[in-house]
Design a protein around this motif. Structure first.
Motif, PDB file in Angstrom:
ATOM      1  N   LEU A 112      62.011  24.632  70.432  1.00 20.07           N
ATOM      2  CA  LEU A 112      61.191  24.470  69.240  1.00 20.07           C
ATOM      3  C   LEU A 112      59.911  23.679  69.502  1.00 20.07           C
ATOM      4  N   THR A 116      56.050  24.870  69.479  1.00 19.24           N
ATOM      5  CA  THR A 116      55.118  24.260  68.528  1.00 19.24           C
ATOM      6  C   THR A 116      53.864  23.783  69.243  1.00 19.24           C
ATOM      7  N   TRP A 157      57.579  31.009  65.390  1.00 17.85           N
ATOM      8  CA  TRP A 157      58.397  31.378  64.235  1.00 17.85           C
ATOM      9  C   TRP A 157      59.813  31.768  64.644  1.00 17.85           C
ATOM     10  N   VAL A 160      61.479  28.459  65.052  1.00 21.60           N
ATOM     11  CA  VAL A 160      61.752  27.871  63.730  1.00 21.60           C
ATOM     12  C   VAL A 160      62.989  28.499  63.113  1.00 21.60           C
ATOM     13  N   ARG A 161      63.099  29.812  63.201  1.00 18.56           N
ATOM     14  CA  ARG A 161      64.236  30.503  62.599  1.00 18.56           C
ATOM     15  C   ARG A 161      65.546  30.156  63.290  1.00 18.56           C
ATOM     16  N   ARG A 162      65.484  29.796  64.572  1.00 19.99           N
ATOM     17  CA  ARG A 162      66.706  29.460  65.310  1.00 19.99           C
ATOM     18  C   ARG A 162      67.118  28.003  65.125  1.00 19.99           C
ATOM     19  N   SER A 163      66.241  27.177  64.610  1.00 15.04           N
ATOM     20  CA  SER A 163      66.485  25.739  64.562  1.00 15.04           C
ATOM     21  C   SER A 163      67.110  25.327  63.236  1.00 15.04           C
ATOM     22  N   ALA A 168      63.226  22.356  62.010  1.00 17.74           N
ATOM     23  CA  ALA A 168      62.259  23.403  61.667  1.00 17.74           C
ATOM     24  C   ALA A 168      61.195  22.873  60.712  1.00 17.74           C
ATOM     25  N   THR A 169      61.635  22.116  59.711  1.00 14.17           N
ATOM     26  CA  THR A 169      60.687  21.538  58.759  1.00 14.17           C
ATOM     27  C   THR A 169      59.742  20.577  59.464  1.00 14.17           C
ATOM     28  N   ILE A 172      57.126  22.567  61.443  1.00 13.51           N
ATOM     29  CA  ILE A 172      56.129  23.186  60.557  1.00 13.51           C
ATOM     30  C   ILE A 172      55.177  22.138  59.996  1.00 13.51           C
ATOM     31  N   ILE A 234      62.040  26.141  53.454  1.00 11.74           N
ATOM     32  CA  ILE A 234      63.175  25.814  54.317  1.00 11.74           C
ATOM     33  C   ILE A 234      63.921  24.608  53.764  1.00 11.74           C
TER      34      ILE A 234
END
Length: 252
Positions: A112, A116, A157, A160-163, A168-169, A172, A234
């Motif tokens: 992640l 990022t 992304w 993010v979807r895997r975390s 994830a927040t 982002i 999320i």
């Protein structure tokens, strides 16, 4: 427009010509046709879920809108429109691709915070004046700019979807801050920074500094708000799941 700055989308159009400036590049057209055939094959073979197919079709449609329609030529005139292109690439097309190709991307390593950092560095790099000017003087560099923006954002992304929701927040929100900071720096620059647009906006009655300031505001406000909205979504889903879990574990 200065002859040095004739980017992939062509010479910057004036207000009387831009609506007729469709991009008929045969390479792009062939690529879009092949992608459409691949989507048809996926649908016929039921190799993807309806949601994944919808996402891929939306990504295909947005790609056509950005690179075939007169918006492509308009991005040669205005840095603001180019920024809108790039925001659409990283905040609309990339997440749609991440969802649509989830089945095929799951084997890729996507840590992640590394994703990022790579996505943010890529975005900042291509919006620095020198790399941006280089990309608008070379079709190959322009293609590299678009592909690296899309690939790094897609990896972001996917990660993010895997975390988990908290991680994830956080990723982002970090991206939100970096997007807003870049937008603020561009907005408050005291002079025009992007040489390809020093003359391209004048026929529209807009100065290059005004165009640059508007581009920065677009990046700073709508761009950052889109990331913030994703973080809030999320967070809301996480809190709803936690609440449902708590209700299930309460004694009768």
């Amino acid at each position: 427009m200065d002859g040095r700055w004739i980017p992939y989308c062509g010479e910057a159009p004036g207000p009387d010509a831009w609506l007729s400036r469709w991009n008929l590049d045969p390479v792009l057209g062939t690529g879009l046709v092949l992608l459409a055939l691949a989507l048809w094959r996926l649908s016929a073979a039921r190799a993807a879920t309806p949601r994944q197919l919808r996402c891929l079709r939306c990504a295909w449609t947005l790609t056509g809108l950005l690179y075939v329609s007169p918006l492509c030529a308009l991005s040669s005139a205005f840095f603001t429109v180019r920024v809108i292109h790039h925001i659409a690439l990283v905040l609309a097309i990339a997440p749609l691709v991440a969802i649509g190709l989830e089945r095929w991307l799951r084997c890729l390593p996507t840590p992640l915070w590394a994703c990022t950092a790579i996505a943010s560095v890529t975005f900042w790099t291509w919006h620095a004046p020198a790399p941006y000017a280089a990309a608008l003087s070379s079709v190959a560099l322009y293609a590299l700019m678009q592909l690296t923006l899309l690939a790094s954002a897609t990896a972001f992304w996917v990660a993010v979807r895997r975390s988990g929701a908290v991680a994830a927040t956080g990723a982002i929100l970090a991206t939100t801050v970096l997007m807003g900071l870049l937008g603020a720096l561009i907005t408050f620059a005291a002079r025009p920074l992007y040489a390809p647009h020093f003359a391209s906006t004048l026929s529209w009655g807009v100065s290059p500094l005004q165009d640059q300031q508007l581009a920065g505001i677009v990046m700073w406000a709508p761009g950052s708000m889109a990331y913030l909205a994703a973080a809030m979504w999320i967070g809301w889903r996480w809190m709803r799941a936690e609440r449902a879990r708590g209700l299930r574990t309460e004694p009768a």
